[in-house]
Design a protein around this motif. Structure first.
Motif, PDB file in Angstrom:
ATOM      1  N   HIS A   1       0.857  -1.191   0.000  1.00  0.00           N
ATOM      2  CA  HIS A   1       0.000   0.000   0.000  1.00  0.00           C
ATOM      3  C   HIS A   1       0.887   1.232   0.000  1.00  0.00           C
ATOM      4  O   HIS A   1       1.688   1.432   0.921  1.00  0.00           O
ATOM      5  CB  HIS A   1      -0.871  -0.054   1.267  1.00  0.00           C
TER       6      HIS A   1
ATOM      7  N   GLY B   1       1.328   5.580  -1.025  1.00  0.00           N
ATOM      8  CA  GLY B   1       0.800   6.869  -1.452  1.00  0.00           C
ATOM      9  C   GLY B   1       0.640   7.834  -0.305  1.00  0.00           C
ATOM     10  O   GLY B   1       1.380   7.795   0.690  1.00  0.00           O
TER      11      GLY B   1
ATOM     12  N   THR C   1      -3.936   6.501  -2.700  1.00  0.00           N
ATOM     13  CA  THR C   1      -3.077   5.325  -2.558  1.00  0.00           C
ATOM     14  C   THR C   1      -3.390   4.281  -3.619  1.00  0.00           C
ATOM     15  O   THR C   1      -4.473   4.243  -4.205  1.00  0.00           O
ATOM     16  CB  THR C   1      -3.264   4.682  -1.178  1.00  0.00           C
TER      17      THR C   1
ATOM     18  N   ASN D   1      -0.223   6.651   8.703  1.00  0.00           N
ATOM     19  CA  ASN D   1       0.296   7.900   8.176  1.00  0.00           C
ATOM     20  C   ASN D   1       1.415   8.372   9.082  1.00  0.00           C
ATOM     21  O   ASN D   1       1.201   8.579  10.282  1.00  0.00           O
ATOM     22  CB  ASN D   1      -0.818   8.947   8.109  1.00  0.00           C
TER      23      ASN D   1
ATOM     24  N   GLU E   1       1.300   7.517   3.441  1.00  0.00           N
ATOM     25  CA  GLU E   1       0.503   6.409   3.970  1.00  0.00           C
ATOM     26  C   GLU E   1       1.027   5.114   3.361  1.00  0.00           C
ATOM     27  O   GLU E   1       0.800   4.812   2.183  1.00  0.00           O
ATOM     28  CB  GLU E   1      -0.977   6.601   3.636  1.00  0.00           C
ATOM     29  N   VAL E   2       1.741   4.353   4.178  1.00  0.00           N
ATOM     30  CA  VAL E   2       2.399   3.126   3.734  1.00  0.00           C
ATOM     31  C   VAL E   2       2.432   2.135   4.897  1.00  0.00           C
ATOM     32  O   VAL E   2       2.090   2.466   6.034  1.00  0.00           O
ATOM     33  CB  VAL E   2       3.855   3.396   3.266  1.00  0.00           C
TER      34      VAL E   2
END
Length: 421
Positions: free
Chosen positions: A189, A191, A196, A322, A339-340
């Motif tokens: 995931h 973005g 994302t 985040n 956000e990963v």
């Protein structure tokens, strides 16, 4: 362990309480404080929360208060779920951008900027009071726009992590489609919050077999239908975008749709009235089925996992959050919030490495991150010119006349929340 929920009068709260009750072995909460200035809502939701705990045999104590400082005192973690201006402000955010031919949405585009301007100063004030009262407490932010709000908190030196339910929702959906347990699905995931893409859907962990091609080949129609995008878009991209990417990939189509149907804010306001009536039933002791339509699905499970890792009870874990970029995406500044997947423990969240991104994704991430930088500056310092520059920088706006018209409307509709306006 004491947890405090600021915005405890939200209709979301029973979802959170249900998670605390079910997952008490993961997060052993001894006291839960619901904090909200809306005393009437707080009484209804506090009563239901106590009944949910009682039904599931949870020994923890639930209290309610409108006194922020009293509620956060001694808390190990403070969860923020605020909506400054309520659904009335959301309705405005979804309406006036359409007058300029732009998407009206509470976190994306001009409406998202309005929400950030209203929200950031309030959240920073709360966080500063948390720091004065209990400097060791973690702040978990579920308040939109999560990326901008989390960046404001981190830049002010607060112990904060941002949380969104998009990733856990997709994880659960993909697991069901692939007939696997959710814990067996790891998402690549990548973005920004609400921007994302799932670059991989792995079995078992970060190094597991990538099932993304299988998912798209077997269930591509179902996934595309949930996103509101054509199946061919997913096939050509080779990834799964979040449903918020529809505002970018099909902007004009979305604007036409929004002009022909009731706003989401109006739908949610009606739903909230119905939920509050249900919450007032003294026989109700579980979250009602209607709550699933309110949004925020699986928020409670994500929040429990995050709080458990931050507070040391769950041990280190990998979770989508985040947090600061710190070189993870080399084309962004270190202090950008991304956000990963991140490793989360008592010291906070550290983003995990991601593969080099296709310019199709990194270009849009860079563009929106630059807008977020300007949006945060406008939220912190105010001023019409800063609002205009943030709007001009947004990839869904980007034209002088549009930015001017949107600036005028934003300020006109938000004067009561923006003292400098």
């Amino acid at each position: 362990m004491k947890l405090a929920v600021v915005g405890g009068g939200s209709t979301y709260t029973p979802e959170l309480v249900d998670g605390f009750a079910r997952l008490r072995d993961t997060l052993p909460v001894s006291e839960l404080v619901l904090i909200d200035p809306a005393a009437d809502r707080l009484e209804l939701i506090g009563g239901l929360a106590r009944r949910i705990f009682a039904r599931q045999g949870h020994p923890g104590r639930i209290t309610t208060t409108s006194d922020l400082d009293a509620g956060i005192a001694g808390a190990d973690a403070v969860l923020l779920q605020l909506r400054i201006g309520g659904q009335a402000a959301r309705l405005q955010d979804e309406t006036w951008p359409l007058e300029c031919g732009c998407v009206g949405q509470e976190t994306t585009g001009a409406g998202g900027l309005a929400k950030a301007l209203r929200t950031v100063p309030v959240v920073l004030d709360i966080a500063e009071r948390v720091r004065r009262t209990n400097p060791d407490a973690w702040i978990i932010d579920f308040t939109n726009p999560v990326g901008i709000v989390t960046r404001a908190l981190l830049q002010a030196g607060h112990k904060a992590v941002g949380l969104c339910n998009v990733a856990i929702g997709l994880q659960r959906k993909f697991a069901a489609l692939l007939d696997l347990a959710p814990a067996d699905i790891h998402l690549d995931h990548v973005g920004l919050n609400h921007l994302t893409w799932e670059l991989g859907v792995r079995r078992g962990g970060p190094d597991g077999e990538d099932l993304l091609a299988t998912l798209l080949a077997t269930h591509g129609e179902a996934v595309a239908g949930d996103l509101g995008l054509p199946r061919t878009v997913l096939d050509r991209l080779g990834v799964v975008p979040s449903y918020y990417l529809r505002y970018f990939y099909a902007h004009d189509e979305v604007v036409r749709e929004l002009g022909t149907k009731p706003s989401r804010a109006a739908e949610v306001a009606a739903m909230e009235r119905e939920l509050l009536a249900l919450y007032g039933d003294p026989a109700l002791d579980e979250k009602p089925a209607l709550l699933a339509k309110r949004g925020g699905a699986f928020y409670s499970e994500a929040a429990v996992d995050l709080a458990a890792s931050l507070l040391g009870d769950g041990g280190p874990a990998v979770q989508v959050v985040n947090t600061y970029n710190n070189g993870t995406l080399p084309f962004l500044p270190d202090d950008a919030v991304i956000e990963v997947q991140a490793r989360v423990d008592g010291s906070g969240a550290a983003a995990l490495a991601v593969p080099r991104l296709d310019p199709l994704f990194s270009g849009l991430i860079s563009h929106v991150s630059a807008y977020e930088d300007l949006a945060l500056d406008a939220a912190l310092r105010g001023g019409r010119d800063r609002v205009f520059k943030a709007l001009l920088a947004h990839p869904l706006i980007g034209q002088f006349d549009l930015a001017e018209g949107l600036t005028d409307r934003l300020l006109a509709h938000n004067k009561e929340h923006l003292p400098w306006a």
